[in-house]
Design a protein around this motif. Structure first.
Motif, PDB file in Angstrom:
ATOM      1  N   MET A   1       0.851  -1.196   0.000  1.00 30.81           N
ATOM      2  CA  MET A   1       0.000   0.000   0.000  1.00 30.81           C
ATOM      3  C   MET A   1       0.886   1.245   0.000  1.00 30.81           C
ATOM      4  O   MET A   1       1.795   1.369   0.815  1.00 30.81           O
ATOM      5  N   ASN A   2       0.625   2.149  -0.952  1.00 26.15           N
ATOM      6  CA  ASN A   2       1.469   3.354  -1.003  1.00 26.15           C
ATOM      7  C   ASN A   2       0.993   4.407  -0.009  1.00 26.15           C
ATOM      8  O   ASN A   2      -0.130   4.360   0.487  1.00 26.15           O
ATOM      9  N   ARG A   3       1.898   5.348   0.258  1.00 23.88           N
ATOM     10  CA  ARG A   3       1.603   6.402   1.236  1.00 23.88           C
ATOM     11  C   ARG A   3       1.900   7.761   0.630  1.00 23.88           C
ATOM     12  O   ARG A   3       2.945   7.948  -0.023  1.00 23.88           O
ATOM     13  N   ILE A   4       0.969   8.687   0.846  1.00 22.39           N
ATOM     14  CA  ILE A   4       1.103  10.041   0.302  1.00 22.39           C
ATOM     15  C   ILE A   4       1.245  10.988   1.486  1.00 22.39           C
ATOM     16  O   ILE A   4       0.336  11.131   2.306  1.00 22.39           O
ATOM     17  N   ILE A   5       2.406  11.630   1.568  1.00 24.43           N
ATOM     18  CA  ILE A   5       2.752  12.435   2.746  1.00 24.43           C
ATOM     19  C   ILE A   5       3.114  13.848   2.316  1.00 24.43           C
ATOM     20  O   ILE A   5       3.994  14.038   1.464  1.00 24.43           O
ATOM     21  N   VAL A   6       2.440  14.839   2.878  1.00 26.57           N
ATOM     22  CA  VAL A   6       2.790  16.230   2.613  1.00 26.57           C
ATOM     23  C   VAL A   6       3.732  16.712   3.713  1.00 26.57           C
ATOM     24  O   VAL A   6       3.559  16.386   4.893  1.00 26.57           O
ATOM     25  N   ILE A   7       4.751  17.452   3.313  1.00 29.22           N
ATOM     26  CA  ILE A   7       5.722  18.012   4.252  1.00 29.22           C
ATOM     27  C   ILE A   7       5.507  19.514   4.267  1.00 29.22           C
ATOM     28  O   ILE A   7       5.693  20.202   3.256  1.00 29.22           O
ATOM     29  N   THR A   8       5.076  20.033   5.412  1.00 28.87           N
ATOM     30  CA  THR A   8       4.588  21.402   5.474  1.00 28.87           C
ATOM     31  C   THR A   8       5.028  22.083   6.766  1.00 28.87           C
ATOM     32  O   THR A   8       5.636  21.467   7.634  1.00 28.87           O
ATOM     33  N   SER A   9       4.703  23.378   6.887  1.00 30.47           N
ATOM     34  CA  SER A   9       5.099  24.106   8.095  1.00 30.47           C
ATOM     35  C   SER A   9       4.284  25.374   8.328  1.00 30.47           C
ATOM     36  O   SER A   9       4.084  25.785   9.455  1.00 30.47           O
ATOM     37  N   GLY A  10       3.857  26.014   7.264  1.00 28.61           N
ATOM     38  CA  GLY A  10       3.263  27.349   7.394  1.00 28.61           C
ATOM     39  C   GLY A  10       4.319  28.413   7.192  1.00 28.61           C
ATOM     40  O   GLY A  10       4.242  29.229   6.291  1.00 28.61           O
ATOM     41  N   LYS A  11       5.345  28.402   8.023  1.00 31.30           N
ATOM     42  CA  LYS A  11       6.414  29.400   7.950  1.00 31.30           C
ATOM     43  C   LYS A  11       7.448  28.989   6.901  1.00 31.30           C
ATOM     44  O   LYS A  11       7.801  27.820   6.779  1.00 31.30           O
ATOM     45  N   GLY A  12       7.950  29.958   6.164  1.00 35.83           N
ATOM     46  CA  GLY A  12       9.019  29.686   5.216  1.00 35.83           C
ATOM     47  C   GLY A  12      10.364  29.598   5.914  1.00 35.83           C
ATOM     48  O   GLY A  12      10.550  30.139   7.007  1.00 35.83           O
ATOM     49  N   GLY A  13      11.301  28.924   5.288  1.00 36.50           N
ATOM     50  CA  GLY A  13      12.668  28.903   5.775  1.00 36.50           C
ATOM     51  C   GLY A  13      12.953  27.991   6.952  1.00 36.50           C
ATOM     52  O   GLY A  13      13.998  28.122   7.584  1.00 36.50           O
ATOM     53  N   VAL A  14      12.061  27.049   7.240  1.00 32.53           N
ATOM     54  CA  VAL A  14      12.311  26.153   8.376  1.00 32.53           C
ATOM     55  C   VAL A  14      12.925  24.821   7.950  1.00 32.53           C
ATOM     56  O   VAL A  14      13.297  24.007   8.800  1.00 32.53           O
ATOM     57  N   GLY A  15      13.033  24.588   6.638  1.00 33.39           N
ATOM     58  CA  GLY A  15      13.696  23.377   6.159  1.00 33.39           C
ATOM     59  C   GLY A  15      12.790  22.318   5.572  1.00 33.39           C
ATOM     60  O   GLY A  15      13.143  21.140   5.546  1.00 33.39           O
ATOM     61  N   LYS A  16      11.628  22.701   5.048  1.00 32.85           N
ATOM     62  CA  LYS A  16      10.722  21.720   4.438  1.00 32.85           C
ATOM     63  C   LYS A  16      11.371  21.017   3.252  1.00 32.85           C
ATOM     64  O   LYS A  16      11.302  19.788   3.129  1.00 32.85           O
ATOM     65  N   THR A  17      11.960  21.795   2.358  1.00 32.31           N
ATOM     66  CA  THR A  17      12.523  21.209   1.142  1.00 32.31           C
ATOM     67  C   THR A  17      13.742  20.346   1.460  1.00 32.31           C
ATOM     68  O   THR A  17      13.919  19.267   0.888  1.00 32.31           O
ATOM     69  N   THR A  18      14.572  20.801   2.395  1.00 29.43           N
ATOM     70  CA  THR A  18      15.703  19.994   2.841  1.00 29.43           C
ATOM     71  C   THR A  18      15.215  18.673   3.431  1.00 29.43           C
ATOM     72  O   THR A  18      15.777  17.604   3.169  1.00 29.43           O
ATOM     73  N   TYR A 115       6.094   5.447  -1.781  1.00 24.38           N
ATOM     74  CA  TYR A 115       5.961   6.723  -1.069  1.00 24.38           C
ATOM     75  C   TYR A 115       5.879   7.867  -2.075  1.00 24.38           C
ATOM     76  O   TYR A 115       6.674   7.923  -3.033  1.00 24.38           O
ATOM     77  N   ILE A 116       4.944   8.775  -1.849  1.00 27.22           N
ATOM     78  CA  ILE A 116       4.876  10.034  -2.592  1.00 27.22           C
ATOM     79  C   ILE A 116       4.983  11.150  -1.561  1.00 27.22           C
ATOM     80  O   ILE A 116       4.108  11.299  -0.698  1.00 27.22           O
ATOM     81  N   LEU A 117       6.083  11.898  -1.615  1.00 27.58           N
ATOM     82  CA  LEU A 117       6.309  13.000  -0.682  1.00 27.58           C
ATOM     83  C   LEU A 117       6.063  14.314  -1.401  1.00 27.58           C
ATOM     84  O   LEU A 117       6.664  14.582  -2.448  1.00 27.58           O
ATOM     85  N   ILE A 118       5.187  15.147  -0.858  1.00 24.73           N
ATOM     86  CA  ILE A 118       4.819  16.418  -1.477  1.00 24.73           C
ATOM     87  C   ILE A 118       5.464  17.556  -0.702  1.00 24.73           C
ATOM     88  O   ILE A 118       5.205  17.739   0.490  1.00 24.73           O
ATOM     89  N   ASP A 119       6.315  18.310  -1.375  1.00 22.68           N
ATOM     90  CA  ASP A 119       6.983  19.467  -0.765  1.00 22.68           C
ATOM     91  C   ASP A 119       6.052  20.670  -0.865  1.00 22.68           C
ATOM     92  O   ASP A 119       5.836  21.222  -1.941  1.00 22.68           O
ATOM     93  N   CYS A 120       5.503  21.067   0.268  1.00 22.92           N
ATOM     94  CA  CYS A 120       4.478  22.113   0.322  1.00 22.92           C
ATOM     95  C   CYS A 120       5.116  23.503   0.318  1.00 22.92           C
ATOM     96  O   CYS A 120       6.132  23.720   0.992  1.00 22.92           O
ATOM     97  N   PRO A 121       4.556  24.465  -0.402  1.00 25.65           N
ATOM     98  CA  PRO A 121       5.062  25.841  -0.318  1.00 25.65           C
ATOM     99  C   PRO A 121       4.727  26.478   1.025  1.00 25.65           C
ATOM    100  O   PRO A 121       3.858  26.008   1.755  1.00 25.65           O
TER     101      PRO A 121
END
Length: 266
Positions: A1-18, A115-121
């Protein structure tokens, strides 16, 4: 079973993309098939952190416009054959895509990846809603600053309202020596404020900046640094392994004790 996970924060510059780049690489090293989706239209950076910027020919916008199949837009990692990136269009705004289109893109990826990881703006506007719509789970990234923690709290409330089933917390850029001197919020204080389960703590380290500039995730190092090991452990926890947390405070206590002995004797 695959998993879809969003990586988020609200605030910019905290390291979501890293975080997205390092977790994607770590999961791929565990033998999982991983797709990273850059949902930050207009300001894409995930390709840079993976060192894949020169390989981009098509983007998610080209797929939606019918100019290419999604397989053609996927950029294969040069080190890990089971890791791919679906890049965002850099010359378009966040309004270039809507939530239904993001869902359609992810639906095309689902049969092929574990796994599908979504890098949230950053922010909580349309870009956030687009990234969250297909997600089953969320990793909320914060740093030990009150403004970042407050934004994380707001995002957790929005994720719960959107029906995201599993929300977990990553505390990034922790500096144990600053906590010791009461100059930074501690892990327990953050957990009390946010009241969501912790999945990992990543120490601050200049190696993160170096790896970002080189386009080489820390989780691909032969000998893992402290942040590389922290990200790798988070990936293993995501995959269901029981991995103890790094004892960052104890290690720092030892360092502080040695410094005090040199300065003051005893």
């Amino acid at each position: 079973m695959n998993r879809i996970i969003v990586i988020t924060s609200g605030k910019g510059g905290v390291g979501k993309t890293t975080t997205t780049a390092n977790l994607g690489a770590a999961l791929a090293r565990l033998g999982k098939k991983v797709a990273l989706v850059d949902a930050d239209f207009g300001l894409r950076n995930l390709d840079l952190l993976l060192g894949l910027e020169q390989r981009i020919v098509y983007t998610a916008i080209d797929v939606l416009a019918g100019d290419c199949a999604i397989e053609k837009a996927l950029v294969k990692d040069k080190r890990l054959p089971n890791l791919v990136l679906l890049p965002a269009a850099q010359n378009r705004s966040k309004d270039a895509i809507n939530a239904e289109q993001m869902q359609a893109l992810v639906d095309q990826l689902r049969p092929k990846f574990d796994y599908i990881l979504i890098d949230c703006p950053a922010g909580i506007e349309s870009g956030f809603r687009n990234a969250v719509t297909p997600a089953q789970e969320a990793l909320v990234v914060t740093t030990p600053e009150m403004s970042a923690v407050r934004d994380a709290d707001r995002v957790i409330g929005l994720l719960e309202a959107e029906g995201v089933g599993r929300i977990r917390l990553i505390i990034n850029r922790l500096r144990p020596e600053m906590i010791q001197m009461n100059q930074m919020i501690g892990v327990e204080d953050i957990l009390d404020l946010l009241a969501v389960p912790l999945i990992g703590v990543v120490p601050d380290d200049q190696k993160i900046i170096i790896s970002t500039n080189k386009g080489e995730p820390l989780t691909l190092e032969e000998k893992l640094s402290a942040p590389g090991l922290a990200f790798s452990n988070i990936a293993r926890r995501l995959d269901g392994q029981d991995v103890p947390f790094l004892d960052l405070m104890s290690a720092n206590d030892g360092l502080l004790t040695r410094i005090r002995r040199r300065l003051f004797g005893g």
